[in-house]
Design an enzyme around this catalytic site. Sequence first.
Site, short mmCIF file in Angstrom:
data_model
loop_
_atom_site.label_atom_id
_atom_site.label_comp_id
_atom_site.label_asym_id
_atom_site.label_seq_id
_atom_site.Cartn_x
_atom_site.Cartn_y
_atom_site.Cartn_z
CD GLU A 99 -2.79 1.73 0.32
OE1 GLU A 99 -3.34 2.76 0.52
OE2 GLU A 99 -2.86 0.77 -0.62
CG HIS A 102 -0.83 2.36 -4.90
ND1 HIS A 102 -2.00 2.76 -4.50
CD2 HIS A 102 -0.77 2.46 -6.32
CE1 HIS A 102 -2.78 3.07 -5.51
NE2 HIS A 102 -2.10 3.14 -6.42
CG HIS A 167 -8.90 5.39 -6.19
ND1 HIS A 167 -8.40 6.89 -5.95
CD2 HIS A 167 -7.79 4.58 -5.90
CE1 HIS A 167 -6.91 6.53 -6.02
NE2 HIS A 167 -6.76 5.32 -5.83
CG HIS A 275 -16.92 -7.27 -16.91
ND1 HIS A 275 -16.61 -6.15 -17.45
CD2 HIS A 275 -15.75 -7.96 -16.73
CE1 HIS A 275 -15.06 -6.04 -17.60
NE2 HIS A 275 -14.91 -7.41 -17.20
CG HIS A 333 -8.55 -8.99 -17.34
ND1 HIS A 333 -8.66 -9.20 -18.81
CD2 HIS A 333 -9.76 -8.33 -17.09
CE1 HIS A 333 -10.02 -9.11 -18.93
NE2 HIS A 333 -10.72 -8.67 -17.94
#
Length: 369
Positions: A99, A102, A167, A275, A333
Amino acid sequence: MFLVQLGLTGLFIALVPLSYVWVKASDDKFRKLVWVTTFLTLDLVMFGGFTRLTDSGLGCPDWPGCYGTASPFIAHAQIAAAHAALPSGPVSMQKAWIEMIHRYFAMAIGVLIIAQTLIAWVARVKRRPLHVSPWWPTALLLLIGVQGAFGAWTVTMKLQPVIVTTHLLLGLALLGTLGWLAARVTPVPAWEPEVARWRVAALVGLALLVLQIALGGWVSTNYAVLACTDFPTCNGQWVPPMDFAHGFHLWRALGMTSDGDAIAQDALVAIHWTHRTFAVVVIAYLVMLALKLRRFESLKRPANGVLAVVALQFATGLSNIVLQWPLPVAVAHNGGAAILLLLLVVLNFRTASSRPGRAAIPTHDAAPA
């Protein structure tokens, strides 16, 4: 004090690409900075997917630091205590580092965009041609500020799906805008008048892709990837039982309905099935569009890129189901969607720019050395 330490960490990381751009023996430093920032933002989007997929979004349960410090090293005692109290919980040293890395790189991207903004405004004042308005990087700076706010809310609102999905979409909006800016400061291929006729078609393709990415983000943030365990059917049925009302109710906690009950499997199936089904429409349209556009010399490379990445997306999407969501495939992906967005942005820019009267950008800018 820890905010200063965080800022310095982002600055030091940003100095690496800034130094690379400035030591290159080239006059087009601004253009190189834009492209380097775009590439690193793509990496950041992929690492954001990795953070989400490893369930590390709450590895540090406060923001912007980690337990009020600038590093998991300093917060070691608090992290160890939280992990000991709940070993299966969201906090561990590994997740905290994922985290915080990032966040460090997000701050570095912010520094790079600040550098772009300063260069563009100085060039405007000194009348140096950069072939782009300084309002472009200024808008990027504002966008990254909004993105940072949603990053904070992602943590403070405990991974609420609508916040996490927004986000993600803002991150991709930042990437797409950087891609448009990069295309804008890059020499335009030879003008082909027929290309302009495909402007609307390219814009429709981009709109379809953005909608599909939003659906994919909703699948990921609701952990609905394995709601359908087979392909091409979903749990043995073409149209399985689905609960769209709860599945697509936006304002609710993770794993819960708006009433506070645990979300049912049928709701997760509705998210996944939508989706998957819409992907058929998007793939068919983008393949048709790319096959039409690849006959133009100025569009051939991005159109071929679209065909290649669409094939990759189909393969990785199918592998996520068949192989039960392996982490490298899931990250690929996510990255494929981001690359596809960049390619569609380039196609849209070139179709929109292929018209009489648009001045070609020279090979070299007069950017500050």
